[in-house]
Structure formats: structure tokens, C-alpha cells
Scaffold this active site. Structure first.
Site, mmCIF file in Angstrom:
data_model
loop_
_atom_site.group_PDB
_atom_site.id
_atom_site.type_symbol
_atom_site.label_atom_id
_atom_site.label_comp_id
_atom_site.label_asym_id
_atom_site.label_seq_id
_atom_site.Cartn_x
_atom_site.Cartn_y
_atom_site.Cartn_z
ATOM 1 N N GLU A 1 1.095 -1.566 0.311
ATOM 2 C CA GLU A 1 -0.218 0.040 -0.077
ATOM 3 C C GLU A 1 1.046 1.125 0.031
ATOM 4 O O GLU A 1 1.932 1.168 0.541
ATOM 5 C CB GLU A 1 -0.612 0.382 1.181
ATOM 6 N N CYS B 1 -5.109 5.634 5.835
ATOM 7 C CA CYS B 1 -5.211 4.668 4.681
ATOM 8 C C CYS B 1 -6.481 4.113 3.988
ATOM 9 O O CYS B 1 -7.276 4.222 4.618
ATOM 10 C CB CYS B 1 -4.418 3.625 5.701
ATOM 11 N N CYS C 1 -6.134 -0.349 7.006
ATOM 12 C CA CYS C 1 -5.992 -0.027 8.620
ATOM 13 C C CYS C 1 -7.124 0.842 8.439
ATOM 14 O O CYS C 1 -6.598 1.702 9.756
ATOM 15 C CB CYS C 1 -4.643 -0.181 9.631
ATOM 16 N N HIS D 1 -7.606 3.630 12.125
ATOM 17 C CA HIS D 1 -7.106 4.936 12.504
ATOM 18 C C HIS D 1 -7.720 6.105 12.973
ATOM 19 O O HIS D 1 -7.802 6.732 14.022
ATOM 20 C CB HIS D 1 -6.611 5.634 11.370
ATOM 21 N N ARG E 1 0.344 -3.904 11.105
ATOM 22 C CA ARG E 1 1.458 -3.187 11.247
ATOM 23 C C ARG E 1 2.376 -3.412 12.639
ATOM 24 O O ARG E 1 3.707 -2.929 12.136
ATOM 25 C CB ARG E 1 2.179 -2.501 10.105
ATOM 26 N N SER F 1 4.072 1.440 9.928
ATOM 27 C CA SER F 1 5.889 2.272 8.575
ATOM 28 C C SER F 1 6.044 2.972 8.841
ATOM 29 O O SER F 1 7.543 2.530 8.609
ATOM 30 C CB SER F 1 4.618 1.307 7.914
ATOM 31 N N CYS G 1 2.932 -0.403 4.782
ATOM 32 C CA CYS G 1 1.739 0.943 4.180
ATOM 33 C C CYS G 1 2.419 1.907 4.192
ATOM 34 O O CYS G 1 2.729 2.637 5.479
ATOM 35 C CB CYS G 1 0.768 0.586 5.145
ATOM 36 N N CYS H 1 0.020 5.436 5.177
ATOM 37 C CA CYS H 1 0.009 5.380 7.007
ATOM 38 C C CYS H 1 1.667 6.041 7.037
ATOM 39 O O CYS H 1 1.312 6.438 7.615
ATOM 40 C CB CYS H 1 -0.058 4.120 7.163
HETATM 41 NI NI1 NFE Z 1 -1.300 2.053 5.965
HETATM 42 FE FE1 NFE Z 1 -1.454 0.878 9.330
HETATM 43 C C1 NFE Z 1 -1.528 -1.587 9.970
HETATM 44 C C2 NFE Z 1 -1.393 1.722 10.584
HETATM 45 S S1 NFE Z 1 0.308 1.423 9.220
HETATM 46 S S2 NFE Z 1 -1.727 -0.071 7.108
HETATM 47 O O1 NFE Z 1 -1.141 -2.002 10.504
HETATM 48 O O2 NFE Z 1 -1.725 2.557 11.622
HETATM 49 O O3 NFE Z 1 1.890 0.599 9.284
#
Ligand code: NFE
Ligand code: MG
Length: 574
Positions: free
Chosen positions: A15, A63, A66, A70, A481, A504, A548, A551
Site C-alpha cells: 500500500e 489509509c 487499516c 486510525h 503492522r 510503517s 503501508c 500510513c
Molecule cells: Ni495503512 Fe497501518 C497498520 C496503521 S501502517 S496499514 O496496520 O496504523 O503501518
């Protein structure tokens, strides 16, 4: 001989937008590595000046994967700031949505994003389906979709694509690369599961939507609780939860677990996945409430791969710095005081090796200056790896019995040494084991919810914002993640500052002022590539984090300024 530079941009099957550049010596061993996010987004800035009660809905747009992490983080940071305690039912609902997200994410990751790093699709066409059926029973008593007839049908389907010259989703793989280790029969088993995963991820997405209202962007969380009141009181909705949960569980047990076990055994002597990690520190957050007092995962960290001691996180020691990131302020700042002012300095021309092995001048990373939109989070000035591997290692060090059991069982079945945990192989196995833990224990939350609803139907505690007061608060928790934190300051009833420190970001961020690299960069160094024009080893390693980058960056230019130009050659779209 001078080192050669290899650029992979974009890394596909992730992503967001990620570029990896490495320098290799005359033996194709990686001597230096750089990770750069090449696209800027903008949510930390957008929420400034907004009503704090809207933050969750806005930041879930960080994102497309996920989203609910958030969303929840945005809601819970505000609840923490305002001192709101939500009803138990709301806690359980949030935990159940998170369970569905972990399962969806990990299945999509292992099969659709990471799978082809382990599975050679073309080799699967040479398999004997009868033998493959037999092989599948080696890793599981009750394997999923590996009957001879079913495997033969999979082969025919993919063979048709190959014969038609249209490999579609399987185009542009590095098929035949020597670091593929599965036999044709094993490749066929995993290929069958790849196709099934497309269906099962849909079931997991529906699971999320039962209490989330919709998917991929749920809408049932509010500051103070949840709004899925009717669903909680409807026995058929709750029964649907259980049915879909069991469907996903069957896939984890009959496909995901045995496939990772099989890959673990077959790749046990492949150096590119068993090379020890170079960032030896691991951090995790609290995750998945099972009942009023207990989580499946607990916050903490370990240092220097030492499983004999887990430490408690002191949130004052989390900082982000931008020495090599395209932002104005370089020095480490705590997220309550974090800044997001862009300072884009672009790329510099360098000679790099292209896909045909020729040396060509390419706009490249300027490692002496700034080179990524991702910041560098540090804890007590140290880099940390976050993610399912960190979650399990921290749990193991804490003496978490559930975690110890699945980890020890996997090591025993695969015959892998404990040191294999601290590798790419370990990271990929940990994601699967985290899914197994959730399918083994997740229904405890469901049962706790049912039990609680018998005497308590509350779902919401009204928040109060006093505009004459200033507030600050944060969410810190474990998401698919890794550890995620959102930090808010509220003034005059509006958002004064907002910062997200995302999994990430911890893993993909560039070097810091002390020359410490983050996990993506550090863990590539020392790896030998079979063929620098087909750098499968790098892709396998980077994919193992489930990047990701949407993110990781989560900021964008609201003034419409050009930040970069992109030309996409359809030939490279796979
Ligand atoms: Ni966009 Fe996320 C997860 C968050 S990023 S996926 O899991 O928060 O590492
Ligand atoms: Mg941030």
C-alpha cells in the site's frame, strides 16, 4: 571495483509508494540500503482547527487498509484527552472490529501481497496434483482446498492464462529465480490457497462490516462509544459474526498455518530469509481486549534480542526526527509537539543498474541530505522494529502463556531454531501466528460481550469539551503492522496539533542524526543477491513487513503544489 546501485521503484504489492535503493559490491552483497517514500499526503495537517469529535472519521482516510485502526486511534486519542471512559460493550465492539481487521490484513498480506515471493506460480504448473494432495497432509490434518481434482482445476485455470499470453495477476514475477525453494507440488498447494484467499478475504471484510457498519471505511465509532446499537441487540447479526469468524478460522488453520509451516521448513537454509536482523529492538502496544481485564497482546519492548526481559514503554521517550526526511525541523520532537512543515529537496543524478543490467543515469536518493517523506521515530534515541514479530517477541519475554504456546509449537513443528525468529522468516511466521492467536482466542471477546449485554446495554458515554480548557491525549495500541500512536492537543474546543506515529513509519523511516538506520534499511545490508536485475530477495524482505506507505507518510500538499512527476510504463504494471 566501485559498488553498483540498484533502484526498485515502485515496490509493488504494497500500500502506498515506496522506493528502495541499494549499493552492492562485486559479489552482489548489499553494502548500503535506503528506503524512501516518494509521495506526500496530508491528514495531520487537515485535522488542525477541526472539531475533535470529527477527527476519527477524517484520520481513517490516512489509509485504505487499516482504516479502522486510525479511526479508532483518532476517537480514542480524543477520549483520552477528555477523560472519557467508554462502556464495556463499546470496548468489546472495538476489539472485535480489530480482530476482523487483523485477520483480513494478514490473509491478504501473506497470499496476495507476499505470497509470490515464496511461491513460483510457473513451477506449480509442472506439479502432479495427486502427489500434491498427499503432500498437503504433511503440514495439516485437515488441509483446505487441496483435493486432487481441485488442484488440477487450479492448474488448468492458470495454464490457460499462460497459454493465452496473459498472466494477469501473475505477470512480471521473477519466476524461476533460484531462491524459490518449494517443490512444484508445494507451489501448487499454495497457489490453490492464493486463489481461495481472494474469497476468504471477502468474508473477513464482511466480518468487519457487521459491527463497523461498512467497509473499508467503517462508521460505527464515536467519541464516547459505538453506534452499532441495533446490531448488538440483534441475535441474527451476532450469529453472523460467529459464522463468519469460523469461516476465516478454518482458512487460517487449513491453509495459512500449514503454508507458512511448509515455507518455513523449505526456506530454512535460504540465507536471504534467515539472515539475522540488524535492528535488535522490538516494541509492541496493547491489543485485542478479551474481557474486562485482559488483552491478547500487551505493551512493552525488548532490547538486543533479549527475550529474558521485557520493559514497560515510557511514552515520554517516543520522538520523531527528520534529519533525512523532507520536513523543515530536523531535531527530535515528541509527538505532542511534532511538526509537519514540508521541505522537499528532490533527487540527484547517479549511475544505476537497470532491469537489463545496463548502467544508466537515474534521479537517485541523496543519502547525505533528505530523501524520504517518512519521518524517523525513535524510542530513547534507538530504532525499533514493530509489527507481529515484535508483538510476539515482547509477549514471549513477558511470559504470556498463549503466545509462548503458539511460538514454541511452531518452532517444534518446523524444526527451526529459536534464532530463526529474528529473521525475515520469523517475521512472516509471526504474522501467521498472530492470526492463529486471534482465531484461537478471539471468540472470548464475543462471549464476554454476550455475557455483558445480559445486564448492561450501554454503548455510549457523552463527552464534554470545555472550550476554555486545553487538553492533550493519545492513543497507543497494537494494529496489524505494529504499534500505532495518535497524539492530540485541543485548544478553544478545536484541534491545536495532531501527530500520528505509525507502524510503517517505525520500520520504513530513514537514517537518524546518529547514523542509526531503521529496520527496512538496516536489515537489507549484508544480503547477497542472486541476480541484481531480478532482486527478489529485497522484495521478499521488504514485503515481510507488509509495508503501508500511505500510513507511514499520511501528509499531503493541500495547496496543489507539484511534488513529483510519475510516468508509468504499462509493461511494469503487474
Ligand atoms: Ni495503512 Fe497501518 C497498520 C496503521 S501502517 S496499514 O496496520 O496504523 O503501518
Ligand atoms: Mg506522523
Amino acid at each position: 571495483m566501485a559498488n553498483k546501485r540498484v533502484v526498485i521503484d515502485p515496490i509493488t504489492r504494497i500500500e502506498g509508494h515506496l522506493r528502495i535503493e541499494v549499493e552492492v559490491d562485486e559479489n552482489n552483497v548489499i553494502k548500503n540500503a535506503f528506503s524512501s517514500s516518494t509521495l506526500w499526503r496530508g491528514l495531520e495537517v487537515i485535522v488542525k482547527g477541526r472539531d475533535p469529535r470529527d477527527v476519527g472519521l477524517l484520520v481513517q482516510r490516512i489509509c485504505g487498509v487499516c482504516t479502522s485502526s486510525h479511526y479508532r486511534a483518532g476517537v480514542e486519542a480524543v477520549e483520552h484527552a477528555l477523560g472519557v471512559t467508554i462502556p464495556l460493550n463499546a470496548r468489546y465492539v472495538r476489539s472485535m472490529i480489530a480482530q476482523a481487521l487483523f485477520l483480513h490484513d494478514h490473509i491478504v498480506h501473506f497470499y496476495l501481497l507476499h505470497g509470490l515471493d515464496w511461491v513460483d506460480v510457473i513451477s506449480a504448473l509442472k506439479a502432479d496434483p495427486k502427489k500434491a494432495e498427499k503432500e498437503s497432509f504433511k503440514y495439516c490434518k485437515n488441509p483446505y482446498a487441496t483435493g486432487e481434482a481441485e488442484l488440477r482445476a487450479v492448474q488448468e485455470k492458470v495454464q490457460k492464462m499462460v497459454d493465452g499470453g496473459q498472466l494477469g495477476i501473475f505477470a512480471n514475477g521473477y519466476w524461476g529465480n533460484k531462491t524459490y525453494k518449494l517443490t512444484p507440488e508445494q507451489n501448487l498447494i499454495a497457489l490453490s490457497h492464493y486463489l481461495k484467499a481472494i474469497e476468504v478475504q471477502r468474508d473477513a471484510a464482511k466480518l468487519m462490516a457487521i459491527l463497523g457498519g461498512k467497509q473499508p471505511h467503517p462508521q460505527s465509532l464515536v467519541v464516547g462509544g459505538v453506534t452499532c446499537v441495533r446490531d448488538l441487540l440483534d441475535p441474527s447479526r451476532l450469529a453472523e459474526w460467529k459464522t463468519r469468524f469460523e469461516q476465516v478460522k478454518a482458512f487460517v488453520e487449513g491453509a495459512y498455518y500449514p503454508d507458512v509451516l511448509m515455507a518455513g521448513m523449505m526456506f530454512a537454509s535460504e540465507p536471504s530469509v534467515t539472515q539475522p536482523v540488524s535492528v535488535p529492538n522490538f516494541m509492541a502496544g496493547d491489543g485485542i481486549a478479551l474481557n474486562a481485564d485482559e488483552n491478547l497482546f500487551n505493551a512493552g519492548y525488548i532490547l538486543n534480542q533479549d527475550l529474558s526481559k521485557a520493559f514497560e514503554i515510557d511514552e515520554n521517550l517516543i520522538m520523531e526526527e527528520c534529519t533525512h526526511s523532507w520536513y523543515q525541523e530536523d531535531k527530535p520532537l515528541h509527538p505532542y509537539d511534532g511538526q509537519t512543515e514540508p521541505n522537499y529537496t528532490g533527487f540527484v543524478p547517479k549511475m544505476t543498474i537497470n532491469g537489463e543490467g545496463k548502467s544508466v543515469e537515474t534521479p537517485s536518493i541523496n543519502e547525505k541530505g533528505k530523501y524520504s517523506w517518512i519521518k524517523s521515530p525513535r524510542y530513547d534515541s534507538k530504532p525499533f522494529e514493530v509489527g507481529p514479530l515484535a508483538c510476539l517477541l515482547v509477549g514471549y519475554a513477558q511470559g504470556n502463556e498463549r503466545i509462548k504456546k503458539v511460538v514454541d509449537e511452531f518452532l517444534k513443528l518446523s524444526n527451526l531454531p529459536a534464532s530463526a525468529l529474528f529473521t525475515t522468516l520469523g517475521r512472516t511466521a509471526a504474522r501467521m501466528l498472530q492470526s492463529k492467536l486471534i482465531t484461537d482466542y478471539g471468540l472470548e471477546t464475543f462471549d464476554a460481550l454476550i455475557q455483558n449485554l445480559k445486564t448492561d446495554e450501554s454503548t455510549y458515554t457523552a463527552p464534554v469539551i470545555d472550550e476554555s480548557k486545553e487538553y492533550k491525549g493519545r492513543y497507543i495500541g497494537e494494529v496489524p503492522r505494529g504499534i500505532l500512536s495518535h497524539w492530540i492537543r485541543i485548544k478553544n474546543g478545536k484541534v491545536e496539533n495532531y501527530q500520528c506515529v505509525v507502524p510503517s513509519t517505525w520500520n520504513a523511516g530513514p537514517e537518524d542524526a546518529n547514523g542509526h538506520k531503521g529496520p527496512y534499511e538496516a536489515n537489507l545490508i549484508g544480503m547477497k543477491l542472486q541476480d541484481i536485475t531480478k532482486p527478489l530477495e529485497i522484495i521478499r524482505n521488504i514485503h515481510s513487513y507488509d509495508p503501508c506507505i500511505a500510513c507511514a507518510v499520511h501528509v499531503m500538499d493541500t495547496k496543489g503544489n507539484k511534488l513529483g512527476e510519475y510516468k508509468i510504463d504499462p509493461k511494469y504494471l503487474g
